[in-house]
Write an enzyme that holds these catalytic residues in place. Structure first.
Site, PDB file in Angstrom:
ATOM      1  N   ASP A  73      45.303  79.492  61.628  1.00 23.06           N
ATOM      2  CA  ASP A  73      44.602  78.228  61.873  1.00 23.06           C
ATOM      3  C   ASP A  73      44.607  77.418  60.583  1.00 23.06           C
ATOM      4  O   ASP A  73      45.037  77.908  59.540  1.00 23.06           O
ATOM      5  CB  ASP A  73      43.155  78.481  62.344  1.00 23.06           C
ATOM      6  CG  ASP A  73      42.433  79.476  61.459  1.00 23.06           C
ATOM      7  OD1 ASP A  73      42.587  79.408  60.223  1.00 23.06           O
ATOM      8  OD2 ASP A  73      41.707  80.337  62.002  1.00 23.06           O
ATOM      9  N   ASP A  75      42.431  75.142  57.848  1.00 23.85           N
ATOM     10  CA  ASP A  75      41.117  74.762  57.345  1.00 23.85           C
ATOM     11  C   ASP A  75      41.299  73.627  56.351  1.00 23.85           C
ATOM     12  O   ASP A  75      42.253  73.613  55.571  1.00 23.85           O
ATOM     13  CB  ASP A  75      40.454  75.952  56.639  1.00 23.85           C
ATOM     14  CG  ASP A  75      40.386  77.175  57.542  1.00 23.85           C
ATOM     15  OD1 ASP A  75      39.654  77.120  58.543  1.00 23.85           O
ATOM     16  OD2 ASP A  75      41.095  78.163  57.271  1.00 23.85           O
ATOM     17  N   ASP A 157      36.340  83.114  48.360  1.00 19.66           N
ATOM     18  CA  ASP A 157      36.351  84.552  48.102  1.00 19.66           C
ATOM     19  C   ASP A 157      37.498  85.018  47.196  1.00 19.66           C
ATOM     20  O   ASP A 157      37.271  85.453  46.072  1.00 19.66           O
ATOM     21  CB  ASP A 157      36.284  85.362  49.413  1.00 19.66           C
ATOM     22  CG  ASP A 157      37.245  84.874  50.494  1.00 19.66           C
ATOM     23  OD1 ASP A 157      38.098  84.018  50.193  1.00 19.66           O
ATOM     24  OD2 ASP A 157      37.157  85.370  51.631  1.00 19.66           O
TER      25      ASP A 157
HETATM   26  P1  ATP Z   1      42.663  83.559  58.395  1.00 16.79           P
HETATM   27  O1  ATP Z   1      42.258  82.247  59.003  1.00 16.79           O
HETATM   28  O2  ATP Z   1      44.114  83.824  58.406  1.00 16.79           O
HETATM   29  O3  ATP Z   1      41.857  84.696  58.881  1.00 16.79           O
HETATM   30  P2  ATP Z   1      41.544  82.384  56.034  1.00 16.79           P
HETATM   31  O4  ATP Z   1      41.718  82.720  54.580  1.00 16.79           O
HETATM   32  O5  ATP Z   1      41.919  81.010  56.454  1.00 16.79           O
HETATM   33  O6  ATP Z   1      42.330  83.482  56.829  1.00 16.79           O
HETATM   34  P3  ATP Z   1      38.978  81.811  57.162  1.00 16.79           P
HETATM   35  O7  ATP Z   1      37.974  82.763  57.669  1.00 16.79           O
HETATM   36  O8  ATP Z   1      39.647  80.902  58.110  1.00 16.79           O
HETATM   37  O9  ATP Z   1      40.057  82.692  56.381  1.00 16.79           O
HETATM   38  O10 ATP Z   1      38.267  80.977  56.006  1.00 16.79           O
HETATM   39  C1  ATP Z   1      38.877  79.870  55.395  1.00 16.79           C
HETATM   40  C2  ATP Z   1      38.621  79.888  53.908  1.00 16.79           C
HETATM   41  O11 ATP Z   1      37.226  79.787  53.653  1.00 16.79           O
HETATM   42  C3  ATP Z   1      39.058  81.153  53.186  1.00 16.79           C
HETATM   43  O12 ATP Z   1      40.407  81.125  52.844  1.00 16.79           O
HETATM   44  C4  ATP Z   1      38.160  81.148  51.973  1.00 16.79           C
HETATM   45  O13 ATP Z   1      38.635  80.255  50.997  1.00 16.79           O
HETATM   46  C5  ATP Z   1      36.857  80.587  52.543  1.00 16.79           C
HETATM   47  N1  ATP Z   1      35.967  81.664  53.005  1.00 16.79           N
HETATM   48  C6  ATP Z   1      35.873  82.163  54.260  1.00 16.79           C
HETATM   49  N2  ATP Z   1      34.958  83.137  54.339  1.00 16.79           N
HETATM   50  C7  ATP Z   1      34.439  83.261  53.111  1.00 16.79           C
HETATM   51  C8  ATP Z   1      33.435  84.106  52.536  1.00 16.79           C
HETATM   52  N3  ATP Z   1      32.802  85.019  53.272  1.00 16.79           N
HETATM   53  N4  ATP Z   1      33.149  83.936  51.214  1.00 16.79           N
HETATM   54  C9  ATP Z   1      33.806  83.015  50.476  1.00 16.79           C
HETATM   55  N5  ATP Z   1      34.752  82.218  50.953  1.00 16.79           N
HETATM   56  C10 ATP Z   1      35.082  82.319  52.239  1.00 16.79           C
HETATM   57 MG    MG Z   2      41.682  80.185  58.384  1.00 15.45          MG
END
Ligand code: ATP
Ligand code: MG
Length: 447
Positions: A73, A75, A157
């Site tokens: 997805d 962001d 994170d």
């Molecule tokens: P995917 O969507 O492939 O699972 P993602 O890295 O995009 O991976 P998301 O859960 O969509 O993960 O979150 C988007 C972004 O928000 C992350 O890449 C990170 O930068 C931030 N983020 C998400 N959850 C946390 C958390 N618990 N603590 C700190 N930052 C976070």
């Molecule tokens: Mg994501």
């Protein structure tokens, strides 16, 4: 400002501070191309830019494209407030649980837009700051302080999740040496790992999820505190953990994820009963087989159902409980029902299981007892059960995993494939193959 950033990343001065520097990678030095970004994500970025706001693709969207993969997805991070974003997009809604964010909806695709957030240490210093709160365990309870892009990067994170792509000048902006960690294929937390895990223990699960999915190592300092801090996950609301479990096992690397979770003591807070049963000698081969099959399904673009996953994850717990009850003299059938109730009742204290999933999960389990009984009309009745297909798949996994002798699964495969006459033949043969002494109850006469 610099002092503050340093104190933040060094985790209250416990370790030597790690300094981070903003770095811009121009278009000719990275492989993020606009064509890898979905149309809706590009639309949101452009409209925010055109309205005078800063807006960047961030997180998995940038990380996965840089790695040559396809993001799950997209962001977006912006300096527009949630209300301002909401005003720009009619097709958006404000979501306000832990963080206030905006979802912009394009059919089935959801673009998540977050406003740049401030960092932990800054807000913690201000005692009367009501927008940022931590619990006695260091858990972040509220986190709604807005900040600069740099602060936003450092409260994310992992370093590889803190990369920003700018659609205006095509640069990638790196605040935390994310590009270097990406090249070295490692997950590294930004800041002091223990502090960051205490703020949000789910980050431990995220470390494992990304490591398994991307084939990355967890960098030694990021890895070090996990085993000890794993029990902090019991402070996370069961509903959030349920969602995390689904993410863990539906990214196509379920078996690798399972191994890492076990290795880091992270399985126990998620599935306490299962871990206890396994520690007492119950095999986990069925779980592995189910996860292998799930991974293969996902590789083929097929979907996975949460109830099948949970049916497998809790199977060792159910087996242990069921056997214990039978050993205590309870008859098979009531023992099964009691065991199901008990196992689910305990599990929902760790991860919730919404009713729409726990119902079908129970049916899969109950049908395991009905699948061997095929005489007369039974096979037809069982086959018309709405959960037959899932229960049959589950039976196959039990056979593949070596839990039971193969044979029954093959019988059901043939029974489904053959025509009516073939089915009758199979049932007749069954009757002559296995003469069973049974006390027949008088069939209830229909009025
Ligand atoms: P995917 O969507 O492939 O699972 P993602 O890295 O995009 O991976 P998301 O859960 O969509 O993960 O979150 C988007 C972004 O928000 C992350 O890449 C990170 O930068 C931030 N983020 C998400 N959850 C946390 C958390 N618990 N603590 C700190 N930052 C976070
Ligand atoms: Mg994501």
């Amino acid at each position: 400002m610099l002092k503050r950033l340093l104190s933040y990343v060094s985790g209250n001065g416990k370790k030597k501070p790690r300094t981070y520097q903003r770095r811009e990678i121009p278009r000719d030095q990275h492989n993020v191309s606009r064509s890898a970004i979905s149309e809706p994500a590009k639309k949101v970025l452009s409209r925010l830019n055109n309205a005078g706001y800063e807006a960047y693709l961030v997180g998995g969207g940038v990380r996965d494209i840089l790695l040559g993969g396809k993001p799950k997805d997209f962001d977006i991070a912006t300096n527009a407030t949630p209300e301002e974003v909401h005003d720009l997009f009619r097709n958006s809604r404000l979501i306000g649980r832990r963080f206030r964010i905006v979802h912009v909806l394009f059919g089935r695709e959801v673009i998540e837009v977050t406003t740049f957030r401030g960092n932990a240490a800054d807000a913690d210093e201000e005692d009367d700051d009501d927008d940022r709160r931590t619990s006695e365990h260091g858990l972040l309870l509220r986190d709604n302080v807005y900040g600069s892009q740099e602060e936003d990067a450092l409260r994310r994170d992992f370093t590889v999740n803190a990369l920003y792509y700018c659609i205006r000048d095509f640069t990638v902006v790196d605040f935390a040496n994310g590009i270097e960690d990406l090249k070295n294929r490692q997950m590294r937390l930004i800041g002091d790992p223990e502090t960051r895990y205490r703020e949000d223990p789910v980050r431990m699960l995220r470390a494992v999820r990304f490591a398994a999915k991307l084939g990355f190592d967890i960098e030694p300092e990021t890895e070090a505190p996990i085993r000890e801090l794993a029990p902090l996950l019991t402070h996370i609301p069961p509903a959030r953990l349920f969602e995390e479990v689904l993410k863990l096992f539906s990214a196509g690397h379920g078996e690798a994820t399972y191994d890492l979770l076990s290795e880091y003591n992270l399985l126990a807070p998620l599935f306490p009963e299962t871990v206890q049963a396994i520690n007492n000698g119950e095999p986990d081969e069925l779980i592995r087989q189910a996860l292998r099959n799930t991974d293969a399904r996902i590789a083929k673009g097929k979907s996975v159902t949460p109830y099948f996953l949970f049916a497998a994850m809790l199977w060792p717990a159910l087996q242990a409980e069921w056997r214990k009850r039978q050993d205590n003299g309870e008859p098979v059938q009531p023992a099964l029902h009691q065991s199901i109730a008990k196992v689910i009742g305990r599990q929902v204290q760790a991860t919730s299981i919404p009713k729409r999933f726990s119902g079908p999960m129970k049916e899969i389990w109950e049908l395991q007892m009905r699948l061997p009984r095929r005489q007369g009309k039974r096979a037809f009745v069982t086959m018309s059960h709405p959960r037959f297909r899932a229960a049959y798949d589950f039976l196959l996994v039990r056979e593949e995993s070596g839990e039971i002798e193969p044979g029954l699964g093959q019988w059901w495969t043939e029974f489904q494939e053959t025509d009516e006459r073939g089915q009758e033949r199979m049932l007749t043969q069954l009757g002559s193959d296995r003469p069973r002494k049974r006390r027949r109850k008088k069939p209830a006469k229909k009025a």
